[in-house]
Design an enzyme around this catalytic site. Structure first.
Site, PDB file in Angstrom:
ATOM      1  N   CYS A   1     -63.769   1.447  13.893  1.00 26.82           N
ATOM      2  CA  CYS A   1     -64.323   2.603  14.582  1.00 26.82           C
ATOM      3  C   CYS A   1     -65.038   3.406  13.499  1.00 26.82           C
ATOM      4  CB  CYS A   1     -63.195   3.430  15.183  1.00 26.82           C
ATOM      5  SG  CYS A   1     -63.733   5.050  15.717  1.00 26.82           S
TER       6      CYS A   1
ATOM      7  N   LEU B   1     -36.515  -8.743 -12.181  1.00 29.86           N
ATOM      8  CA  LEU B   1     -36.559 -10.173 -12.458  1.00 29.86           C
ATOM      9  C   LEU B   1     -37.777 -10.817 -11.823  1.00 29.86           C
ATOM     10  CD1 LEU B   1     -32.834 -11.059 -11.734  1.00 29.86           C
ATOM     11  CD2 LEU B   1     -33.939 -11.049 -13.966  1.00 29.86           C
TER      12      LEU B   1
ATOM     13  N   CYS C   1     -60.781   7.032  20.541  1.00 26.84           N
ATOM     14  CA  CYS C   1     -61.880   7.963  20.795  1.00 26.84           C
ATOM     15  C   CYS C   1     -63.000   7.324  21.620  1.00 26.84           C
ATOM     16  CB  CYS C   1     -62.449   8.497  19.476  1.00 26.84           C
ATOM     17  SG  CYS C   1     -63.391   7.270  18.569  1.00 26.84           S
TER      18      CYS C   1
ATOM     19  N   GLU D   1     -25.685 -17.232 -11.167  1.00 28.91           N
ATOM     20  CA  GLU D   1     -24.764 -16.339 -10.468  1.00 28.91           C
ATOM     21  C   GLU D   1     -25.400 -15.778  -9.214  1.00 28.91           C
ATOM     22  OE1 GLU D   1     -24.103 -14.018 -13.970  1.00 28.91           O
ATOM     23  OE2 GLU D   1     -25.506 -12.482 -13.370  1.00 28.91           O
TER      24      GLU D   1
ATOM     25  N   GLU E   1       3.639   1.894  -1.319  1.00 29.11           N
ATOM     26  CA  GLU E   1       4.171   2.224  -2.634  1.00 29.11           C
ATOM     27  C   GLU E   1       3.094   2.934  -3.462  1.00 29.11           C
ATOM     28  OE1 GLU E   1       6.881   2.442  -3.844  1.00 29.11           O
ATOM     29  OE2 GLU E   1       6.789   2.274  -6.019  1.00 29.11           O
ATOM     30  N   TYR E   2       1.874   2.423  -3.378  1.00 27.97           N
ATOM     31  CA  TYR E   2       0.766   3.048  -4.086  1.00 27.97           C
ATOM     32  C   TYR E   2       0.606   4.490  -3.603  1.00 27.97           C
ATOM     33  CZ  TYR E   2      -3.894   3.777  -6.048  1.00 27.97           C
ATOM     34  OH  TYR E   2      -4.952   4.267  -6.764  1.00 27.97           O
ATOM     35  N   ASP E   3       0.608   4.663  -2.279  1.00 29.42           N
ATOM     36  CA  ASP E   3       0.434   6.002  -1.695  1.00 29.42           C
ATOM     37  C   ASP E   3       1.538   6.956  -2.147  1.00 29.42           C
ATOM     38  OD1 ASP E   3      -1.757   4.995  -0.462  1.00 29.42           O
ATOM     39  OD2 ASP E   3      -0.795   4.735   1.506  1.00 29.42           O
TER      40      ASP E   3
ATOM     41  N   CYS F   1     -63.143   1.972  20.713  1.00 24.75           N
ATOM     42  CA  CYS F   1     -61.968   2.503  20.014  1.00 24.75           C
ATOM     43  C   CYS F   1     -60.902   2.967  21.011  1.00 24.75           C
ATOM     44  CB  CYS F   1     -62.378   3.679  19.120  1.00 24.75           C
ATOM     45  SG  CYS F   1     -60.970   4.486  18.333  1.00 24.75           S
TER      46      CYS F   1
ATOM     47  N   ASP G   1     -27.050  -8.244  -3.000  1.00 23.39           N
ATOM     48  CA  ASP G   1     -28.083  -7.434  -2.355  1.00 23.39           C
ATOM     49  C   ASP G   1     -27.590  -6.001  -2.206  1.00 23.39           C
ATOM     50  OD1 ASP G   1     -30.472  -6.859  -1.264  1.00 23.39           O
ATOM     51  OD2 ASP G   1     -30.106  -7.831   0.655  1.00 23.39           O
TER      52      ASP G   1
ATOM     53  N   GLU H   1     -24.379  -4.162  -9.760  1.00 22.28           N
ATOM     54  CA  GLU H   1     -24.912  -3.910  -8.432  1.00 22.28           C
ATOM     55  C   GLU H   1     -23.829  -3.244  -7.590  1.00 22.28           C
ATOM     56  OE1 GLU H   1     -28.033  -4.903  -8.304  1.00 22.28           O
ATOM     57  OE2 GLU H   1     -28.584  -5.066  -6.192  1.00 22.28           O
TER      58      GLU H   1
ATOM     59  N   CYS I   1     -63.093  10.600  14.744  1.00 26.34           N
ATOM     60  CA  CYS I   1     -62.035   9.901  15.496  1.00 26.34           C
ATOM     61  C   CYS I   1     -60.665  10.485  15.134  1.00 26.34           C
ATOM     62  CB  CYS I   1     -62.071   8.414  15.186  1.00 26.34           C
ATOM     63  SG  CYS I   1     -60.652   7.520  15.850  1.00 26.34           S
TER      64      CYS I   1
ATOM     65  N   ASP J   1       0.826  -1.212   0.000  1.00 20.98           N
ATOM     66  CA  ASP J   1       0.000   0.000   0.000  1.00 20.98           C
ATOM     67  C   ASP J   1       0.858   1.260   0.000  1.00 20.98           C
ATOM     68  OD1 ASP J   1      -1.902  -1.890   0.240  1.00 20.98           O
ATOM     69  OD2 ASP J   1      -2.790  -1.127   2.111  1.00 20.98           O
TER      70      ASP J   1
ATOM     71  N   LYS K   1     -27.025 -13.316  -6.560  1.00 18.76           N
ATOM     72  CA  LYS K   1     -27.843 -12.115  -6.626  1.00 18.76           C
ATOM     73  C   LYS K   1     -27.379 -11.200  -5.503  1.00 18.76           C
ATOM     74  CE  LYS K   1     -32.575 -10.528  -7.136  1.00 18.76           C
ATOM     75  NZ  LYS K   1     -32.574  -9.452  -6.143  1.00 18.76           N
TER      76      LYS K   1
ATOM     77  N   LYS L   1     -35.122 -16.819  -4.835  1.00 22.23           N
ATOM     78  CA  LYS L   1     -34.994 -16.124  -3.553  1.00 22.23           C
ATOM     79  C   LYS L   1     -34.802 -17.140  -2.443  1.00 22.23           C
ATOM     80  CE  LYS L   1     -35.696 -11.762  -4.612  1.00 22.23           C
ATOM     81  NZ  LYS L   1     -36.694 -10.960  -3.965  1.00 22.23           N
TER      82      LYS L   1
ATOM     83  N   TYR M   1     -22.744  -7.115 -13.960  1.00 23.35           N
ATOM     84  CA  TYR M   1     -23.302  -8.396 -14.399  1.00 23.35           C
ATOM     85  C   TYR M   1     -23.952  -8.344 -15.781  1.00 23.35           C
ATOM     86  CZ  TYR M   1     -27.456  -6.199 -12.369  1.00 23.35           C
ATOM     87  OH  TYR M   1     -28.450  -5.319 -12.064  1.00 23.35           O
TER      88      TYR M   1
HETATM   89  S1  IVH Z   1     -29.673  -9.526 -13.875  1.00 20.28           S
HETATM   90  C1  IVH Z   1     -33.097  -7.756 -16.649  1.00 20.28           C
HETATM   91  N1  IVH Z   1     -27.892 -10.368 -12.180  1.00 20.28           N
HETATM   92  O1  IVH Z   1     -31.536  -7.885  -8.819  1.00 20.28           O
HETATM   93  C2  IVH Z   1     -32.684  -7.749 -15.233  1.00 20.28           C
HETATM   94  N2  IVH Z   1     -29.494  -8.802 -11.417  1.00 20.28           N
HETATM   95  O2  IVH Z   1     -34.731  -7.752 -10.002  1.00 20.28           O
HETATM   96  C3  IVH Z   1     -31.229  -7.980 -15.170  1.00 20.28           C
HETATM   97  N3  IVH Z   1     -29.211  -8.132  -9.103  1.00 20.28           N
HETATM   98  O3  IVH Z   1     -32.194  -4.763  -9.049  1.00 20.28           O
HETATM   99  C4  IVH Z   1     -30.831  -8.254 -13.810  1.00 20.28           C
HETATM  100  N4  IVH Z   1     -27.453  -9.372  -8.687  1.00 20.28           N
HETATM  101  O4  IVH Z   1     -29.778  -5.075  -9.783  1.00 20.28           O
HETATM  102  C5  IVH Z   1     -28.955  -9.583 -12.371  1.00 20.28           C
HETATM  103  N5  IVH Z   1     -26.224 -11.192 -10.806  1.00 20.28           N
HETATM  104  C6  IVH Z   1     -27.273 -10.401 -10.994  1.00 20.28           C
HETATM  105  C7  IVH Z   1     -27.809  -9.595  -9.968  1.00 20.28           C
HETATM  106  C8  IVH Z   1     -28.923  -8.805 -10.231  1.00 20.28           C
HETATM  107  C9  IVH Z   1     -28.318  -8.488  -8.189  1.00 20.28           C
HETATM  108  C10 IVH Z   1     -30.336  -7.193  -8.865  1.00 20.28           C
HETATM  109  C11 IVH Z   1     -30.548  -6.211  -9.968  1.00 20.28           C
HETATM  110  C12 IVH Z   1     -32.010  -5.866  -9.882  1.00 20.28           C
HETATM  111  C13 IVH Z   1     -32.583  -7.067  -9.238  1.00 20.28           C
HETATM  112  C14 IVH Z   1     -33.411  -7.835 -10.246  1.00 20.28           C
END
Ligand code: IVH
Length: 668
Positions: free
Chosen positions: A422, A84, A407, A113, A36-38, A404, A117, A170, A427, A34, A115, A310, A222
């Site tokens: 009520c 989605l 009141c 892949e 060196e980068y700095d 209620c 959050d 994301e 009210c 790090d 998802k 999910k 993605y």
């Molecule tokens: S593909 C056409 N891939 O999930 C929709 N979405 O409802 C293309 N998200 O808010 C989405 N990881 O931002 C895709 N590997 C992933 C994802 C991803 C998170 C989120 C996306 C969106 C929601 C989809």
């Protein structure tokens, strides 16, 4: 140092720092210490200070430091950012798989892949330079958060190739950054963020980029918004391409030959999920080939070629301490469970609605019980069931009151309803909730006038009905708790701005029984003005498709009341708009346009109009836009680089126009 030498030196330093930054932030494999980068970055800063004419916005020194904004500009997405569809179990996944096979046959593969959050973002690069970043917004229009995104170190300001493209991904906050952030906030007595996603979203919505810079956000890309002339043929090739040009993708992706492999991958992650450095809320499954994606098409909301699995909601056990009652806008009395605070799915839960007395009896809920709690849809806390076998005998039965809680008038159970109500129109609880509804997002949308402020104003008797909102003065607002000059100015501006809202917002805000925001819009479109609506008959109302007997009765009765007439007069005097301001939809029979009643597909890149503009214009003339080409398609409008939709339309002998021809017709 002379100019030429400095220029060369600056160039070398930037390239070196870009490379080290890439290794550190994108690959997570630093090749130098790090320090060196700095040292190199300090050297670059000094040189750029000495030679200001050599400064450049894509220099690694330029991540932070952009000005504080007044507000975010709007950005229109050329291709909409869709969401989605969801799958919650294996069956949902197999159904999805069957639908795919019906369209593309058996010869295809999936990419599964994580998802992530976080918060969906779109990044635009022009000739290799990062020029704009935006939020998803409503999918069509997002907000320009470029200065905040520039502070994310894993977003390169310059790509390894000088390409022009839009990528999507994301933005998120790693678990460790989240914990550190909240720890600091706790020490300073500041409000805590509920979960990493809220923290990430909150950080990116700050007008001062220094705040985002301090928050240690990260990103995974993605997808590619528009593949242009890259020649990429599949999602997996697309991700490899993103890797190649220096963008950060998630490495846990897996190409799967069939849905069984996808399910195996998912099961693995249900176990492994807690060990990740960031939160995921599911697995995204995508058909790999772009051509097959095109064949499958999209619905208005989401692609048919992808689905989000999910994870099952996390369940925890806690103690039900008490049951409290609240009175809603329509007088319904709702029991709420007060719980011993417990963490579930990323937030601390201490209340859960129990909905009504029947549900309490059905689940046999007693005060003092051990209960299982989860968050439905990972958002709304819910009592799943009671652990009756763990009762000690100290639990007490809950009895719904007969009067209620606000009141004291007698509660009634209307025929066919489970709820107790009520029915006293005076009210205070109902009036307060009605005011909160009036200012809410889908109604008058008055920013800064939330539940807390309304409750204060109501308690101090500064507002008794919605017309009073428009009489509030600066002095009155300044006297409230936690209201400074700036918030008062903003609030007064928001109140003033709300006067210009189109009729449907006011209609919905008034809280006419049974009239939701969708019905309000239909009414506004059909009758154009409040005056017209106030005198409309039940027959005229029920002649409209979406309006049934009960709603029509409720609307007529509403406008007959003397108090309503007075209130509307007051609002009119206060200067509120009472007309519908949106476009009136034209029915196919009415429109003599070429598009009337036709099913039209848009594909490829348009130059003059955005997709959405084209769609709106065609719809306003009575045309229907569809996402995929079939025998029912009447017309295909093909922009630049139109792909498989164009070939399919040609195969089916469907009339095809370019954008020029479209504009000509629209201008007629
Ligand atoms: S593909 C056409 N891939 O999930 C929709 N979405 O409802 C293309 N998200 O808010 C989405 N990881 O931002 C895709 N590997 C992933 C994802 C991803 C998170 C989120 C996306 C969106 C929601 C989809």
């Amino acid at each position: 140092m002379d100019f030429k030498t400095a220029e060369a030196k600056i160039n070398d330093l930037r390239n070196l720092l870009n490379q080290y930054g890439y290794e550190y932030y994108v690959l997570d494999q630093p090749s130098v210490p790090d320090a060196e980068y700095d040292r190199l970055i300090r050297e670059l800063i000094e040189l750029e200070e000495q030679f200001p004419e050599l400064q450049s916005s894509d220099s690694p020194t330029q991540r932070v430091g952009a000005a504080v904004l007044e507000m975010f500009e709007k950005v229109e997405h050329r291709t909409p950012m869709l969401s989605l569809g969801n799958a919650f179990n294996d069956q949902d996944l197999r159904d999805f798989d069957r639908r795919i096979r019906q369209v593309v046959g058996d010869d295809f593969s999936y990419v599964a892949e994580l998802k992530i959050d976080g918060l969906a973002v779109s990044l635009k690069y022009e000739n290799g330079a990062f020029i704009q970043g935006a939020t998803r917004g409503d999918g069509t229009i997002g907000e320009d958060i470029t200065s905040n995104l520039r502070t994310i170190n894993s977003i390169p300001l310059r790509l390894k190739e000088n390409v022009t493209l839009e990528v999507r991904g994301e933005a998120y906050m790693p678990k460790r950054s989240f914990e550190a952030l909240n720890k600091g906030r706790e020490e300073r007595g500041e409000e805590l963020f509920a979960n990493p996603r809220n923290a990430a979203a909150g950080s990116l919505r700050q007008l001062d980029p220094k705040i985002a810079a301090s928050r240690k956000l990260d990103v995974f890309l993605y997808g590619i918004g528009d593949i242009g002339t890259t020649g990429i043929r599949s999602h997996s090739e697309g991700l490899d391409y993103l890797d190649k040009i220096g963008l950060k993708t998630n490495k846990e992706r897996k190409k799967c030959a069939n849905i069984d492999e996808v399910i195996e991958y998912i099961n693995g992650w249900v176990e492994e999920r807690p060990n990740l450095a960031y939160d995921i809320d599911g697995i995204v499954v995508k058909v790999d080939s772009y051509e097959q994606q095109e064949q499958l098409g999209t619905t208005a909301k989401s692609p048919r070629w992808a689905i989000a699995f999910k994870f099952p909601a996390e369940e925890v056990v806690t103690k039900l301490l008490n049951i409290e009652l609240s009175v809603g806008r329509t007088g319904v009395v709702t029991p709420t469970a007060i719980l011993e605070p417990v963490r579930v799915a990323g937030t601390t839960v201490q209340r859960a609605s129990l909905h009504n007395e029947d549900l309490i009896r059905e689940k046999d809920i007693k005060i003092g019980d051990k209960v299982v709690v989860k968050k439905a849809g990972d958002i709304i806390p819910e009592v799943v069931n009671v652990l009756a076998e763990q009762r000690t005998g100290d639990e007490t039965e809950f009895l719904m009151p007969t009067h209620c809680p606000e009141c004291s008038s007698e509660l009634v159970r209307l025929e066919g309803e489970v709820a107790l109500r009520c029915i006293n129109p005076k009210c205070p609880a109902q009036i307060r909730e009605g005011l909160i509804h009036f200012v809410s997002r889908n109604a008058m949308n008055i920013d800064g006038l939330g539940e807390k402020v309304i409750s204060q104003l109501f308690a101090e008797k500064l507002i008794e009905d919605v017309a009073d909102i428009y009489k509030l003065t600066r002095e009155q607002l300044l006297a409230l708790e936690r209201m400074g000059e700036k918030s008062v100015t903003n609030l007064l501006e928001a109140i003033e701005a709300s006067k210009g809202n189109s009729l449907e917002r006011l209609l919905f805000g008034l809280g006419i029984r049974l009239v939701g925001s969708k019905a309000a819009k239909t009414l506004a479109q059909e009758f154009s003005s409040m005056d017209r609506l106030a005198e409309v008959s039940k027959e005229e109302l029920t002649a409209i498709n979406e309006i049934g007997d009960k709603m029509a009765d409720s609307i007529v009765t509403f406008f007959e009341q003397e108090e309503v007439k007075e209130l509307l007069n007051e609002l009119k005097e206060a200067g509120l708009n009472m007309e519908y301001l949106g476009a009136k939809p034209v029915s196919a029979e009415e429109s003599d346009s070429f598009f009337a009643g036709k099913t039209i597909v848009l594909t490829g890149k348009l130059e003059v109009l955005t997709r959405n503009e084209a769609k709106e214009k065609i719809e306003a003339l009575g045309g229907n836009i569809s996402g995929s080409v079939s025998k029912k398609t009447d017309l295909l409008i093909a922009g630049e680089d139109a792909g498989s939709k164009l070939s399919k339309a040609q195969e089916l002998g469907i009339e095809t126009w370019n954008e020029e021809r479209l504009l000509e017709e629209l201008n007629k």
